[in-house]
Design a protein around this motif. Structure first.
Motif, PDB file in Angstrom:
ATOM      1  N   ARG A  76      39.137  52.163  87.492  1.00  0.00           N
ATOM      2  CA  ARG A  76      38.012  51.467  86.833  1.00  0.00           C
ATOM      3  C   ARG A  76      36.958  52.454  86.353  1.00  0.00           C
ATOM      4  O   ARG A  76      36.458  52.355  85.230  1.00  0.00           O
ATOM      5  N   HIS A 101      43.948  49.319  79.293  1.00  0.00           N
ATOM      6  CA  HIS A 101      43.165  49.441  80.528  1.00  0.00           C
ATOM      7  C   HIS A 101      43.155  48.121  81.284  1.00  0.00           C
ATOM      8  O   HIS A 101      43.374  48.079  82.500  1.00  0.00           O
ATOM      9  N   GLU A 102      42.887  47.039  80.556  1.00  0.00           N
ATOM     10  CA  GLU A 102      42.845  45.715  81.193  1.00  0.00           C
ATOM     11  C   GLU A 102      44.184  45.358  81.830  1.00  0.00           C
ATOM     12  O   GLU A 102      44.228  44.818  82.934  1.00  0.00           O
ATOM     13  N   ARG A 106      44.816  44.694  85.763  1.00  0.00           N
ATOM     14  CA  ARG A 106      45.409  43.415  86.169  1.00  0.00           C
ATOM     15  C   ARG A 106      46.625  43.642  87.071  1.00  0.00           C
ATOM     16  O   ARG A 106      46.784  42.989  88.106  1.00  0.00           O
TER      17      ARG A 106
END
Length: 155
Positions: A76, A101-102, A106
């Motif tokens: 993050r 990135h997401e 996830r």
């Protein structure tokens, strides 16, 4: 491990707004961006290594969960840094890069959920392999494009 870790944390904590970017962005700032990304990649690699070593050494489930959480936190932080750099340098593929990135976050959060639900059912070797492979693929594809973009600005 990282001599200037305090400097890296300070840089990541102060985002640069896109309006602050112009073509005269200093070479020092661009070098700092590249160094920050490289340092954070080293932290992510280290987090993956200690997780794998903990699995191989049969560490307790609580320890493994903490290591995954540490990897997630490091990811993050790194992704925030990259997204700041992408905005500041007007990186054209920022949306795709951010979407990756997401997806990575996830997937890692999904591992944590599985650990919390039924830690004994988790195939820890596969978790380590999958997380390491996904981060490696992201670095070799998405991050190389960003680094190339930053280097072109430096030229």
């Amino acid at each position: 491990m990282l001599r200037d870790r305090g400097q890296v944390v300070r840089q990541a904590a102060h985002p640069v707004e896109p309006a602050a970017f112009d073509r005269t962005r200093s070479r020092h700032t661009i070098r700092s961006d590249l160094a920050l990304i490289a340092d954070e990649h080293a932290v992510l690699s280290w987090q993956c290594r200690i997780l794998l070593e903990a699995v191989e050494n049969g560490r307790p489930l609580g320890t493994l969960r903490r290591y995954i959480q540490g990897l997630l936190d490091a990811a993050r932080n790194h992704f925030r840094s990259e997204e700041r750099v992408m905005r500041a340098t007007r990186f054209a593929d920022a949306d795709d890069h951010g979407a990756d990135h997401e997806r990575l976050l996830r997937d890692a959060a999904g591992v944590l959920r599985r650990v919390d639900v039924d830690p004994l059912a988790v195939d820890w070797t596969r978790v380590c392999d999958d997380l390491g492979r996904q981060l490696s693929e992201h670095q070799s594809r998405q991050d190389r494009e960003l680094e190339g973009h930053i280097r072109r600005l430096r030229a």
